[in-house]
Design an enzyme around this catalytic site. Sequence first.
Site, PDB file in Angstrom:
ATOM      1  N   SER A 139       0.867  -1.188   0.000  1.00  0.00           N
ATOM      2  CA  SER A 139       0.000   0.000   0.000  1.00  0.00           C
ATOM      3  C   SER A 139       0.901   1.233   0.000  1.00  0.00           C
ATOM      4  O   SER A 139       2.082   1.144   0.351  1.00  0.00           O
ATOM      5  CB  SER A 139      -0.850  -0.002   1.278  1.00  0.00           C
ATOM      6  OG  SER A 139      -1.466   1.248   1.490  1.00  0.00           O
ATOM      7  N   TYR A 152      -2.358  -1.280  10.209  1.00  0.00           N
ATOM      8  CA  TYR A 152      -2.348  -1.494   8.753  1.00  0.00           C
ATOM      9  C   TYR A 152      -1.018  -1.026   8.157  1.00  0.00           C
ATOM     10  O   TYR A 152      -0.386  -1.746   7.373  1.00  0.00           O
ATOM     11  CB  TYR A 152      -3.524  -0.730   8.147  1.00  0.00           C
ATOM     12  CG  TYR A 152      -3.684  -0.915   6.656  1.00  0.00           C
ATOM     13  CD1 TYR A 152      -4.213  -2.092   6.143  1.00  0.00           C
ATOM     14  CD2 TYR A 152      -3.324   0.095   5.762  1.00  0.00           C
ATOM     15  CE1 TYR A 152      -4.375  -2.262   4.767  1.00  0.00           C
ATOM     16  CE2 TYR A 152      -3.483  -0.062   4.397  1.00  0.00           C
ATOM     17  CZ  TYR A 152      -4.009  -1.242   3.908  1.00  0.00           C
ATOM     18  OH  TYR A 152      -4.166  -1.416   2.553  1.00  0.00           O
TER      19      TYR A 152
HETATM   20  P1  NAI Z   1     -11.505  -6.162  -0.787  1.00  0.00           P
HETATM   21  O1  NAI Z   1     -12.034  -6.189   0.617  1.00  0.00           O
HETATM   22  O2  NAI Z   1     -12.369  -5.693  -1.881  1.00  0.00           O
HETATM   23  O3  NAI Z   1     -10.963  -7.621  -1.151  1.00  0.00           O
HETATM   24  C1  NAI Z   1     -10.172  -8.343  -0.268  1.00  0.00           C
HETATM   25  C2  NAI Z   1     -10.388  -9.822  -0.520  1.00  0.00           C
HETATM   26  O4  NAI Z   1      -9.527 -10.540   0.376  1.00  0.00           O
HETATM   27  C3  NAI Z   1     -11.820 -10.282  -0.231  1.00  0.00           C
HETATM   28  O5  NAI Z   1     -12.299 -11.098  -1.285  1.00  0.00           O
HETATM   29  C4  NAI Z   1     -11.675 -11.078   1.066  1.00  0.00           C
HETATM   30  O6  NAI Z   1     -12.622 -12.137   1.193  1.00  0.00           O
HETATM   31  C5  NAI Z   1     -10.258 -11.598   0.939  1.00  0.00           C
HETATM   32  N1  NAI Z   1      -9.692 -11.966   2.230  1.00  0.00           N
HETATM   33  C6  NAI Z   1      -9.729 -11.269   3.383  1.00  0.00           C
HETATM   34  N2  NAI Z   1      -9.123 -11.955   4.361  1.00  0.00           N
HETATM   35  C7  NAI Z   1      -8.682 -13.106   3.809  1.00  0.00           C
HETATM   36  C8  NAI Z   1      -7.974 -14.225   4.311  1.00  0.00           C
HETATM   37  N3  NAI Z   1      -7.629 -14.309   5.606  1.00  0.00           N
HETATM   38  N4  NAI Z   1      -7.664 -15.216   3.451  1.00  0.00           N
HETATM   39  C9  NAI Z   1      -8.044 -15.162   2.143  1.00  0.00           C
HETATM   40  N5  NAI Z   1      -8.728 -14.141   1.620  1.00  0.00           N
HETATM   41  C10 NAI Z   1      -9.044 -13.118   2.440  1.00  0.00           C
HETATM   42  O7  NAI Z   1     -10.165  -5.319  -0.681  1.00  0.00           O
HETATM   43  P2  NAI Z   1      -9.228  -4.584  -1.764  1.00  0.00           P
HETATM   44  O8  NAI Z   1      -9.411  -3.134  -1.577  1.00  0.00           O
HETATM   45  O9  NAI Z   1      -9.379  -5.174  -3.100  1.00  0.00           O
HETATM   46  O10 NAI Z   1      -7.809  -4.958  -1.150  1.00  0.00           O
HETATM   47  C11 NAI Z   1      -6.936  -5.907  -1.715  1.00  0.00           C
HETATM   48  C12 NAI Z   1      -5.533  -5.612  -1.227  1.00  0.00           C
HETATM   49  O11 NAI Z   1      -5.139  -4.309  -1.678  1.00  0.00           O
HETATM   50  C13 NAI Z   1      -5.390  -5.614   0.287  1.00  0.00           C
HETATM   51  O12 NAI Z   1      -4.162  -6.218   0.640  1.00  0.00           O
HETATM   52  C14 NAI Z   1      -5.374  -4.139   0.620  1.00  0.00           C
HETATM   53  O13 NAI Z   1      -4.704  -3.866   1.824  1.00  0.00           O
HETATM   54  C15 NAI Z   1      -4.634  -3.584  -0.574  1.00  0.00           C
HETATM   55  N6  NAI Z   1      -4.831  -2.157  -0.801  1.00  0.00           N
HETATM   56  C16 NAI Z   1      -6.082  -1.661  -1.080  1.00  0.00           C
HETATM   57  C17 NAI Z   1      -6.238  -0.310  -1.268  1.00  0.00           C
HETATM   58  C18 NAI Z   1      -7.567   0.310  -1.588  1.00  0.00           C
HETATM   59  O14 NAI Z   1      -7.662   1.544  -1.577  1.00  0.00           O
HETATM   60  N7  NAI Z   1      -8.599  -0.456  -1.888  1.00  0.00           N
HETATM   61  C19 NAI Z   1      -5.097   0.620  -1.158  1.00  0.00           C
HETATM   62  C20 NAI Z   1      -3.853  -0.020  -0.883  1.00  0.00           C
HETATM   63  C21 NAI Z   1      -3.728  -1.364  -0.712  1.00  0.00           C
END
Ligand code: NAI
Length: 255
Positions: A139, A152
Amino acid sequence: MSQQVALITGGASGIGLAAAKALAHAGFHVVIADIQTAAAEAAVGQLRSEQLSASAVTLDVSNEDAWRAAIDSVEKDLGRLDVLVNNAGLGEGGTLASTTLKAFNRVMAVNVNGVFLGCKYGIPLMERSGGGSVINVSSIFGIVSDQLTLAYSASKGAVRTLTKSLALDCADRGNGVRVNSIHPGFIETPMVMNAAAATPAEVIDPYVARTVGQTPMGRFGQPDELGDVIAFLASDASRFMTGSEVTVDGGFTAR
Ligand code: NAI
């Protein structure tokens, strides 16, 4: 199996789903590994309806036995692993005062242990497959921070340097595996939109205005803008990149 295989953790939603789509369009068989089984299967159905090659595996990235089983099933069913996207993450907010040790450990278990375990079990299979590319989703808060994202940010900083250690280790062993991290800015995914919806307007509205104001390109990003960068890092076009930290943040960290 001659088709190359990419496993994406957290591939059922947001950035992970966008990565799965981009990699499937690039010709990979994609394995959507997520704790949400029904959502992962729905994503597979969506990709197959476009004649793309995909399958799902239920995985809690913080669980070592689950990783062992997931990688074993990939090897048994698909015979190889070429790309690993360690994307699953929890986006929990909190200051020093409001963060309990339990909450801190919960974030670390998924965001850091999950990446470590993915590499611990995934890289040996990639090595046996002749090399490949690992993309760890950190991130902007792995580079800079905010007092509201204490645990985080700590977790994402760990992903940044863990990536560099792994890149050095793989290069030293000459195993053909490259390891890079990406650093998204604010991306319109369910993680962000649900958190925004659950926050009172008088708190979230100024926060969004401030965040967009601090982003030189003046907007949030879209998941497919990350999917495309992940597909680039997975491809041979990035063959001289390892240990790199790639920001995809509309210029947020350029200031
Ligand atoms: P999201 O919440 O839309 O998707 C995350 C996915 O990870 C979900 O499908 C969830 O079921 C899965 N997940 C959660 N815990 C899990 C576990 N223990 N084992 C397997 N799967 C698991 O989130 P998003 O925004 O797509 O985030 C994806 C990555 O990007 C994360 O690592 C987040 O920290 C990172 N990120 C997101 C940003 C944003 O603005 N959306 C910014 C910077 C980084």
